[in-house]
Design a protein around this motif. Structure first.
Motif: not given
Length: 302
Positions: A160-162, A167, A184-188, A190
């Motif tokens: 998770a990317n917080n 990204s 990994i996108g912002s707040h996304q 994988q």
């Protein structure tokens, strides 16, 4: 004769006071809006941006104001401040927006901007002290967990990317050809897969920041305590000391052993809580019930 001596003394004193009155007050201040990016994503070409700040009192002289900045205290770059010229006998807040671009070559390379305020008037050149603008390291906001898997051979890692607006590209290597990268996108989030019984290494900008043992449990099994314990490197507090953040997501206390250098730190972390370890700036191994399962790498930033 004594009168002449006293008069000379007074004249010298007044001249000294006049000199000091024409010396500007120059203060370098803390930067704001410090951020870091990689361009393109997944490369080692990085940048740090910031608004660098200062304060000047011209002390009734005409002053030109600028900042010197760079990757080291040699600076190498200069930019006019806003405002670039000040006068009078009151304080001015000055600032400038700067960006440093460079190639990240090692895990010990600092990601920061050195800067200082520079003021010039008819009497000379004056400098504020050196400050550093340091972004929060991106790996602080990358969270990796090892959930259960009902596959006989393959395990999962959730990533998770917080980061609020960025990204990130994370590279991974679990051996046996299980390597790659994910954006990994912002707040996304994988998910990746690795062979059960392996340790997966995770890299950001070519630098190792975490190694995690796979979770070999089936989802029907009772969850092990270590599957809900996480550790991240949060920042340096000295040239050789680092803070590691430990989180327990279990509804009960967990007994940990943290190995840093040759020292083992036993620690019981309370249920659903966060704790911090100050230790040497090197790899820290965390184990539960004698099983090492996570290795956190310190980054070089605060």
């Amino acid at each position: 004769m004594k009168g002449k001596i006293y008069l000379t003394t007074i004249i010298v004193l007044l001249s000294s006071l006049s000199f000091f009155a024409q010396t500007p007050t120059v203060l370098t201040l803390k930067a704001s809006g410090v951020s870091s990016t990689e361009t393109p994503e997944g490369s080692s070409h990085l940048s740090v941006s910031a608004t660098i700040n200062g304060a000047v009192n011209a002390n009734n002289t005409n002053c030109s104001v600028s900042f010197e900045y760079g990757l080291t205290t040699s600076y190498g770059n200069s930019i006019a401040a806003n405002p670039a010229n000040v006068t009078g006998d009151y304080g001015y807040a000055v600032n400038a927006a700067v960006t440093i671009n460079y190639t990240h070559t090692s895990s010990t390379q600092e990601r920061l901007i050195h800067y200082r305020l520079k003021v010039v008037n008819e009497n000379g050149t004056y400098y504020g002290r050196d400050f550093t603008a340091i972004p929060i390291h991106i790996t602080r906001n990358i969270f990796i967990s090892a959930p259960c898997s009902d596959s006989q051979t393959m395990a999962n890692f959730d990533m998770a990317n917080n980061e609020p607006s960025l990204s990130v590209t994370v590279n991974y290597n679990a051996g046996d050809g299980y390597t790659g990268n994910v954006i990994i996108g912002s707040h996304q989030a994988q998910q990746i897969f690795a062979p059960k019984g392996s340790v997966c290494a995770f890299y950001y900008a070519n630098n190792l920041f975490l190694q995690v043992l796979t979770n070999d449990q089936f989802c029907s099994e009772t969850r092990l305590a270590r599957q809900w314990v996480w550790m991240t490197a949060t920042g340096a507090i000295a040239s050789d000391k680092f803070i590691f953040r430990i989180e327990n997501g279990n509804n009960y206390p967990v007994d940990l052993n943290l190995l840093n250098q040759s020292t083992t730190y036993p620690y019981t972390i309370a249920a659903n809580s966060v704790a911090y370890l100050v230790a040497d700036k090197t790899t820290t191994e965390m184990s539960v019930a004698g099983v090492p399962f996570l290795y956190s790498e310190p980054n070089s930033y605060t």
